[in-house]
Motif scaffolding. Structure first.
Motif, short mmCIF file in Angstrom:
data_model
loop_
_atom_site.label_atom_id
_atom_site.label_comp_id
_atom_site.label_asym_id
_atom_site.label_seq_id
_atom_site.Cartn_x
_atom_site.Cartn_y
_atom_site.Cartn_z
N ILE A 168 27.91 11.61 -8.65
CA ILE A 168 27.94 11.77 -10.30
C ILE A 168 26.71 10.79 -10.68
O ILE A 168 26.24 9.82 -10.03
CB ILE A 168 29.10 10.86 -10.57
CG1 ILE A 168 30.45 11.28 -10.10
CG2 ILE A 168 29.20 10.87 -12.22
CD1 ILE A 168 30.89 12.66 -10.19
N ASP A 169 26.10 11.38 -11.31
CA ASP A 169 24.58 11.03 -12.06
C ASP A 169 24.43 11.44 -13.47
O ASP A 169 25.21 12.30 -13.97
CB ASP A 169 23.50 11.22 -11.08
CG ASP A 169 22.41 10.53 -11.13
OD1 ASP A 169 22.38 9.62 -12.16
OD2 ASP A 169 21.56 10.52 -10.29
N PHE A 225 27.44 16.55 -8.82
CA PHE A 225 26.67 17.50 -7.94
C PHE A 225 27.77 17.61 -6.61
O PHE A 225 28.26 16.43 -6.01
CB PHE A 225 25.43 16.85 -7.32
CG PHE A 225 24.42 16.99 -8.64
CD1 PHE A 225 23.68 18.07 -8.61
CD2 PHE A 225 24.30 15.86 -9.15
CE1 PHE A 225 22.64 18.11 -9.71
CE2 PHE A 225 23.33 15.86 -10.29
CZ PHE A 225 22.61 17.04 -10.81
N VAL A 226 27.78 18.72 -5.82
CA VAL A 226 28.33 18.79 -4.53
C VAL A 226 27.38 18.66 -3.43
O VAL A 226 26.49 19.70 -3.34
CB VAL A 226 29.32 19.95 -4.70
CG1 VAL A 226 29.76 20.40 -3.08
CG2 VAL A 226 30.04 20.12 -5.51
N ARG A 259 30.27 9.32 -5.01
CA ARG A 259 29.29 8.46 -4.87
C ARG A 259 28.65 8.38 -6.40
O ARG A 259 28.53 9.20 -6.89
CB ARG A 259 28.12 8.77 -3.98
CG ARG A 259 28.71 8.62 -2.54
CD ARG A 259 27.65 9.04 -1.63
NE ARG A 259 26.90 10.05 -1.69
CZ ARG A 259 26.11 11.06 -0.80
NH1 ARG A 259 25.94 10.52 0.36
NH2 ARG A 259 25.80 12.19 -0.94
N ALA A 260 28.23 7.02 -6.83
CA ALA A 260 27.78 6.62 -8.20
C ALA A 260 26.69 5.84 -8.15
O ALA A 260 27.07 4.67 -7.35
CB ALA A 260 29.02 7.00 -9.20
N ASP A 261 25.89 5.81 -9.37
CA ASP A 261 25.25 4.28 -9.38
C ASP A 261 25.87 3.50 -10.14
O ASP A 261 27.01 3.68 -10.67
CB ASP A 261 23.67 4.73 -10.08
CG ASP A 261 24.03 5.38 -11.52
OD1 ASP A 261 24.84 5.27 -12.05
OD2 ASP A 261 22.79 6.02 -11.78
N SER A 262 25.01 2.33 -10.50
CA SER A 262 25.91 1.15 -11.28
C SER A 262 26.37 1.35 -12.73
O SER A 262 27.17 0.79 -13.08
CB SER A 262 24.87 -0.04 -11.49
OG SER A 262 23.64 0.27 -11.82
#
Length: 434
Positions: free
Chosen positions: A132-133, A166-167, A210-213
């Protein structure tokens, strides 16, 4: 040096003869049939364009290099390209504007999850890793939804702040929402995750998120845990997190200048979770990421990740680091697919074009993986040079119309091999998880 004399010809030549590959590929995946089942805007009259024709023409414009709606007008004069796709004519800039202007929030919510769900149902792949972004798209005008927000490159400029999933295994976009420019990273993220997990990818097993903060919130973590999905999410360095990091003393060196540690921590009214902390020595790793947290420890940068996985510390960090590939996907979408420039006055119209761009990207990703197996990481710009930008014209041969492609004799067997692969393809498309 003598200049060559100039002469003109009425011969109808296209610079994109290689797009006959994409015509055959689009036929093979049968996406037109799926488009006809969706809640697309209806035709205004018998003389107007079929919605499926407009969408496919929009994709073709992007694949051939258009990055604005006005660029799509170029192809209206390429009659050979029209013949390749079996069209009498192509839509104009105003046709696209009117068509996307008929999309609303309700229609977008109806059309795109259904289309993406169908698309991924054609792929035989499971245990997906979802990244995730978000990104920032700067706008030059005052389009609906454009607002001043976080904009690291052009501060103070209006922007949109889209959210994307995204995959990793397929290098595709599972889902994408356009958001106003002043939207926080985590805003609407739970609803976005619900649509992605419970609708678009409901038939798939998701092994890791997965993802950023920006997505480090109790609401998001709790939702992922309720779905029983593994996750690794970068942590915001709130004062209480920072205090816990400062107290760590059991660091383990994993390579020169990089140490790791772990802690178990819970926010107020939150759940106790596992955190992985990475410390990078600035002198030895001057280009490393992370933040300088402590004035009395100026020589170190720190990164922190929360996870529900039981892997070793260095493995957690390494697994998270491969998430950086989604930045390459965003970069390609902006540079080669016109993500930043297809913009209309109405917000939902802009989102509709934005989400159709994602589908165009997925189709091209599928093409380069299965038709160009040794070039599955090639960007669209590279594919245009090697596959699509080939001069071509139509001619009558033995009472049959054929497409003549100008190509060096040495490259013809290679191109014939791609045509043969495309002709033999049919869903489902099997991705290996190896």
């Amino acid at each position: 040096m003598v200049n060559l004399p100039i002469e003109y010809t009425d011969k109808k030549v296209t610079p994109f003869g290689g797009m006959s590959l994409m015509k055959r590929f689009v036929d093979s995946i049968k996406i037109r049939e799926q488009l006809s089942l969706l809640d697309l805007p209806e035709r205004g009259s018998n003389r107007s364009y079929d919605p499926t024709h407009i969408i496919e023409s929009f994709w073709l414009s992007i694949w051939t290099g258009a990055s604005r709606f006005i660029h799509a007008d170029w192809l209206r004069y390429d009659t050979t390209l029209h013949e390749i796709f079996g069209w009498d004519k192509m839509p104009s800039q105003s046709t696209y504007s009117r068509f996307f202007g008929k999309f609303s929030q309700k229609r977008n919510t109806s059309v795109f999850p259904s289309l993406q769900k169908w698309f991924f149902s054609q792929l035989q792949v499971n245990d997906l890793t979802i990244d995730i972004d978000s990104t920032v798209i700067t706008r030059a005008g005052n389009q609906e939804g454009s607002a001043k927000g976080y904009n690291p490159l052009k501060r103070g400029r209006n922007s949109h702040h889209p959210l994307m999933a995204f995959v990793s295994q397929t290098r595709m976009v599972a889902n994408a929402w356009l958001r106003p420019g002043n939207t926080a990273d985590s805003s609407s993220c739970k609803a976005f995750l619900q649509e992605t997990i419970e609708d678009v990818l409901s038939a798939k097993r998701i092994g890791l998120i997965r993802a950023d903060s920006g997505f480090y919130t109790e609401e998001i973590l709790s939702y992922i845990e309720q779905r029983k999905i593994n996750y690794i999410i970068a942590t915001r360095m709130y004062p209480n997190v920072k205090s816990e990091v400062y107290g760590l003393d059991d660091w383990v060196s994993i390579c020169n200048g990089i140490d790791v540690s772990q802690m178990y921590f819970e926010h107020e009214a939150g759940k106790r979770r596992r955190y992985i902390v990475v410390r990078k020595e600035v002198e030895k790793r001057p280009k490393s990421g992370g933040k300088l947290l402590f004035e009395d420890l100026p020589g170190y940068r720190y990164s922190c990740y929360v996870t529900n996985m039981d892997l070793p510390l260095d493995a957690i960090w390494n697994v998270y680091n491969t998430r950086a590939d989604c930045e390459n996907r965003i970069k390609e979408l902006k540079q080669d697919f016109g993500l930043e420039n297809f913009c209309l006055k109405d917000f939902w119209a802009t989102e509709a074009s934005f989400r159709f761009i994602m589908v165009a990207y997925n189709i091209m990703s599928l093409f380069r993986h299965f038709a160009l197996q040794s070039h599955n990481k090639a960007t669209l710009a590279t594919l245009k040079v090697y596959c699509f930008a080939l001069g071509a014209w139509t001619a009558n041969h033995a009472n049959k119309k054929v497409l003549k492609i100008a190509l060096n004799a040495k490259r013809r067997p290679w191109m014939d091999g791609i045509f043969a692969k495309v002709e033999s393809l049919s869903p489902p498309f099997n991705y290996s998880n190896a």
